[in-house]
Write a protein that holds these residues in place. Sequence first.
Motif, PDB file in Angstrom:
ATOM      1  N   GLU A 365      75.868  28.692 -79.162  1.00 51.11           N
ATOM      2  CA  GLU A 365      75.006  28.999 -78.036  1.00 51.11           C
ATOM      3  C   GLU A 365      75.145  27.878 -77.015  1.00 51.11           C
ATOM      4  O   GLU A 365      75.009  26.705 -77.366  1.00 51.11           O
ATOM      5  CB  GLU A 365      73.563  29.119 -78.509  1.00 51.11           C
ATOM      6  N   GLU A 366      75.458  28.260 -75.778  1.00 51.65           N
ATOM      7  CA  GLU A 366      75.555  27.250 -74.706  1.00 51.65           C
ATOM      8  C   GLU A 366      74.802  27.766 -73.498  1.00 51.65           C
ATOM      9  O   GLU A 366      75.148  28.827 -72.978  1.00 51.65           O
ATOM     10  CB  GLU A 366      77.021  27.001 -74.337  1.00 51.65           C
ATOM     11  N   ASP A 367      73.805  27.039 -73.061  1.00 48.52           N
ATOM     12  CA  ASP A 367      72.971  27.447 -71.908  1.00 48.52           C
ATOM     13  C   ASP A 367      72.476  28.878 -72.049  1.00 48.52           C
ATOM     14  O   ASP A 367      72.569  29.675 -71.108  1.00 48.52           O
ATOM     15  CB  ASP A 367      73.752  27.320 -70.589  1.00 48.52           C
ATOM     16  N   GLY A 368      72.017  29.227 -73.223  1.00 49.60           N
ATOM     17  CA  GLY A 368      71.472  30.564 -73.430  1.00 49.60           C
ATOM     18  C   GLY A 368      72.523  31.658 -73.559  1.00 49.60           C
ATOM     19  O   GLY A 368      72.203  32.828 -73.716  1.00 49.60           O
ATOM     20  N   LYS A 369      73.790  31.277 -73.498  1.00 45.96           N
ATOM     21  CA  LYS A 369      74.861  32.270 -73.656  1.00 45.96           C
ATOM     22  C   LYS A 369      75.550  32.064 -74.998  1.00 45.96           C
ATOM     23  O   LYS A 369      75.627  30.951 -75.502  1.00 45.96           O
ATOM     24  CB  LYS A 369      75.924  32.079 -72.568  1.00 45.96           C
ATOM     25  N   LEU A 370      76.094  33.183 -75.526  1.00 45.64           N
ATOM     26  CA  LEU A 370      76.866  33.102 -76.764  1.00 45.64           C
ATOM     27  C   LEU A 370      78.330  32.922 -76.374  1.00 45.64           C
ATOM     28  O   LEU A 370      78.860  33.703 -75.580  1.00 45.64           O
ATOM     29  CB  LEU A 370      76.662  34.414 -77.526  1.00 45.64           C
ATOM     30  N   VAL A 371      78.973  31.872 -76.896  1.00 47.93           N
ATOM     31  CA  VAL A 371      80.391  31.647 -76.564  1.00 47.93           C
ATOM     32  C   VAL A 371      81.221  31.488 -77.837  1.00 47.93           C
ATOM     33  O   VAL A 371      80.723  31.055 -78.868  1.00 47.93           O
ATOM     34  CB  VAL A 371      80.590  30.387 -75.663  1.00 47.93           C
TER      35      VAL A 371
END
Length: 421
Positions: A365-371
């Motif tokens: 999770e990075e800045d609320g995004k899934l990467v």
Amino acid sequence: MNVLVVGGGGREHAIIKKIRENKNVDKIYALPGNGGIARDAECHPIKATDIEGIVDFAKKVRPDYAVVAPDDPLVMGCVDALTNIGIPCFGPEAKAAVIEGSKVFSKNLMKKYGIPTARYQTFDNMDDALYYLESAPIPTVIKADGLALGKGVIIAETREDAKEAVREMMADHKFGKSGDRIVIEEFLEGPEVSVLSFTDGKTVVPMISSMDHKRAGDGDTGLNTGGMGTIAPNPYYTEEVAARCMEEIFLPTMRAMNEEGRTFKGCLYFGLMITEKGPKVIEYNCRFGDPETQVVLPLLETDLLTIMQAVTEERLSEIDVKWSTGAACCVVAASDGYPVKYEKGYEITIPDEIWPCVFVAGAAEEDGKLVTSGGRVLGVTAVRPTLRDAIDASYDMLDEIDFANKYYRVDIGQRALKALK
Ligand code: AMP
Ligand code: GLY
């Protein structure tokens, strides 16, 4: 109640989603979990191999139950350590996990107790191994004794390749200490079947059978991977084969481990090959398979946590473990280039409706995004009345998931479909 799960891949995600179905479960902690698991559990960045860190965490939060899923912590004694501080656990103690941790141990166990497996020799001296290979039947199979991230098995088609594999393991220490001892064994042929089982040392309850697809490319070509997809049930595992496996392999293995003072409690995984001479053991694992778990658990109708607790308390015989009559297919989406070299850090989008069918393996999770953060990124499982429908449905769902460099095999389940015809 609160449950702690050690591990952070697709298998752990499948275990966590299933445990969440139990109404008594309030909170699940995952160590370390991953960006996808974080939607279903509280993740803490403690590595699965950091036994001290896991114990310290467990002392703080005092979970009511713990599940140790990956091979390394099991072999390292994570269950022993958690049990010592009074936390009931699912998984074998280190002395039983050796059934996966040492191939020399498992081969010798099978020989001693007459459990069908490939003929073999073990070596702790390279010159002896190289000398033996001068006259060994080809193809032959070379296996590092210890854990090797699933890469410690070489099928050598020529004598030269076999010798090269031995040198890499024993002289170049490609797998570290895991290759100090090796097994050289007979090459077997036949369809492979994975059978995971629950066992408490008194009873063994096989789960629904499954089929892995280990190679990276369609048509079973390319390099071995951690598994590119699975289907269940496995059509090669007929009732007749199942009955033979119970009598010749499952019960004898459970009793052999008891006899050796290494009672196995947890999930015992039988990697089988159905040869012309009957089923034989290719490997034992001391844990749930990955990605087998992602098709097996969605077909389980009995509450998973109830079964696990019964295993810990050695009353598995009291539980009626039920399976769906349908079929399941899991297709794994990886980052292009896996298992060799791949890029990560790309955003993943997953529609909410299919989230319950997604098991995340390598995402952060990075800045609320899934990467993307790993080679195998996620798996999507569909359960349907027939295998054909399950395959189509899992591919349809996978189409709706986006990330850059998405790679997957297009033929998951095709071999099984042919076998059904
Ligand atoms: P493992 O890492 O033990 O799961 O082995 C990887 C794969 O190697 C298995 O799934 C089989 O396809 C293959 N394999 C292992 N042992 C043998 C054998 N004795 N004969 C033929 N294939 C084998
Ligand atoms: N899918 C094979 C394994 O978990 O070892």
